[in-house]
Write an enzyme that holds these catalytic residues in place. Structure first.
Site, mmCIF file in Angstrom:
data_model
loop_
_atom_site.group_PDB
_atom_site.id
_atom_site.type_symbol
_atom_site.label_atom_id
_atom_site.label_comp_id
_atom_site.label_asym_id
_atom_site.label_seq_id
_atom_site.Cartn_x
_atom_site.Cartn_y
_atom_site.Cartn_z
ATOM 1 N N ALA A 153 0.816 -1.209 0.000
ATOM 2 C CA ALA A 153 0.000 0.000 0.000
ATOM 3 C C ALA A 153 0.853 1.265 0.000
ATOM 4 O O ALA A 153 2.009 1.255 0.439
ATOM 5 C CB ALA A 153 -0.929 0.006 1.222
ATOM 6 N N CYS A 154 0.253 2.345 -0.496
ATOM 7 C CA CYS A 154 0.855 3.677 -0.398
ATOM 8 C C CYS A 154 2.186 3.719 -1.154
ATOM 9 O O CYS A 154 2.239 3.442 -2.338
ATOM 10 C CB CYS A 154 1.001 4.038 1.081
ATOM 11 S SG CYS A 154 1.398 5.758 1.421
ATOM 12 N N ILE A 155 3.294 4.016 -0.488
ATOM 13 C CA ILE A 155 4.603 4.089 -1.128
ATOM 14 C C ILE A 155 5.339 2.749 -1.093
ATOM 15 O O ILE A 155 6.386 2.585 -1.740
ATOM 16 C CB ILE A 155 5.465 5.198 -0.474
ATOM 17 C CG1 ILE A 155 6.716 5.519 -1.314
ATOM 18 C CG2 ILE A 155 5.854 4.802 0.949
ATOM 19 C CD1 ILE A 155 6.415 6.017 -2.714
ATOM 20 N N PRO B 50 4.843 0.072 -2.682
ATOM 21 C CA PRO B 50 5.129 -0.503 -3.998
ATOM 22 C C PRO B 50 6.518 -0.201 -4.546
ATOM 23 O O PRO B 50 6.966 -0.861 -5.491
ATOM 24 C CB PRO B 50 4.021 0.086 -4.881
ATOM 25 C CG PRO B 50 2.860 0.213 -3.956
ATOM 26 C CD PRO B 50 3.497 0.688 -2.665
ATOM 27 N N THR C 29 -2.397 -0.495 -3.840
ATOM 28 C CA THR C 29 -3.425 0.543 -3.714
ATOM 29 C C THR C 29 -2.775 1.842 -3.247
ATOM 30 O O THR C 29 -1.763 1.806 -2.526
ATOM 31 C CB THR C 29 -4.529 0.092 -2.737
ATOM 32 O OG1 THR C 29 -5.676 0.943 -2.878
ATOM 33 C CG2 THR C 29 -4.065 0.115 -1.294
#
Length: 217
Positions: A135-137, A139, A190
């Site tokens: 999630a968020c950063i 990835p 996401t």
């Protein structure tokens, strides 16, 4: 009951795990009828941020595992104890800690380094073809773990997306309450607080991510 390994990166959005994302992740896992165990690397944070002012606190050090234990009420293990064979799914909430403590993407961009224990565990799940969600950063880690044009998202920030593409990903723009799925490698991502403006939006983002990854075979 599916068993989920959750990797945290400290406690606090600017220098650790995003607390709301972390708690929402654990809640979503429980509501989907699964069980989780949290892990964190036993290393010092990159730095400590005063979350009231946003300034770096000079001369102070904090440990990622110890700080992550604040979120889990002490129920957490060193990442070196995470055995991929004991889990069905891997989940990483965001927060700058994912890009400062688990890797250094937040400060070094495409020249970033990666914590070896984090990389080992994440790659073990990928090699075992077990579903994972970032999630968020977070990835930014997945781009390194999977490479080969893996489909993922951090939302729609062009500069960050280009950085992830340079690490081997194929970024897909995504709304805050949606997910991007790469079925070939069983990865779900996401935007969460990369786009969310409040906890309700973050909740929808995280809940869909968790529900989707737990539904993968």
């Amino acid at each position: 009951m599916k068993q989920v390994a959750v990797i945290l990166s400290g406690s606090g959005v600017y220098d650790g795990a995003e607390l709301q994302e972390a708690v929402l992740t654990l809640l979503a896992i429980e509501l989907e009828g699964a069980s989780y165990q949290c892990f964190a690397p036993n290393v010092d944070q990159l730095h400590v941020i005063n979350h009231l002012t946003g300034d770096v606190v000079e001369g102070e050090t904090r440990n990622v595992l110890v700080e992550s234990a604040r979120i889990t009420r002490g129920d957490i293990k060193p990442l070196t104890e995470c055995n991929v064979d004991e889990f069905d799914v891997l989940v990483l909430p965001g927060g700058f800690g994912a890009a400062k403590n688990l890797c250094t993407f937040a400060v070094d961009g495409t020249d970033c380094s990666f914590n070896e224990d984090v990389l080992t565990v994440c790659q073990a799940f990928a090699k075992a073809r077990k579903p994972a969600a970032y999630a968020c950063i977070a990835p930014a880690l997945a781009a390194k773990v999977y490479g080969n044009g893996v489909k993922l998202t951090i939302g729609n920030d062009k500069g960050t997306a280009e950085g992830l593409n340079a690490l081997g990903a194929s970024h897909v723009d995504c709304d805050v309450d949606d997910v991007v799925i790469d079925n070939e490698v069983k990865l779900v991502t996401t935007p969460a607080y990369m786009l969310a403006e409040n906890v309700s939006q973050a909740h929808r983002s995280i809940s869909k991510m968790v529900k989707t990854v737990l539904g993968m075979k």
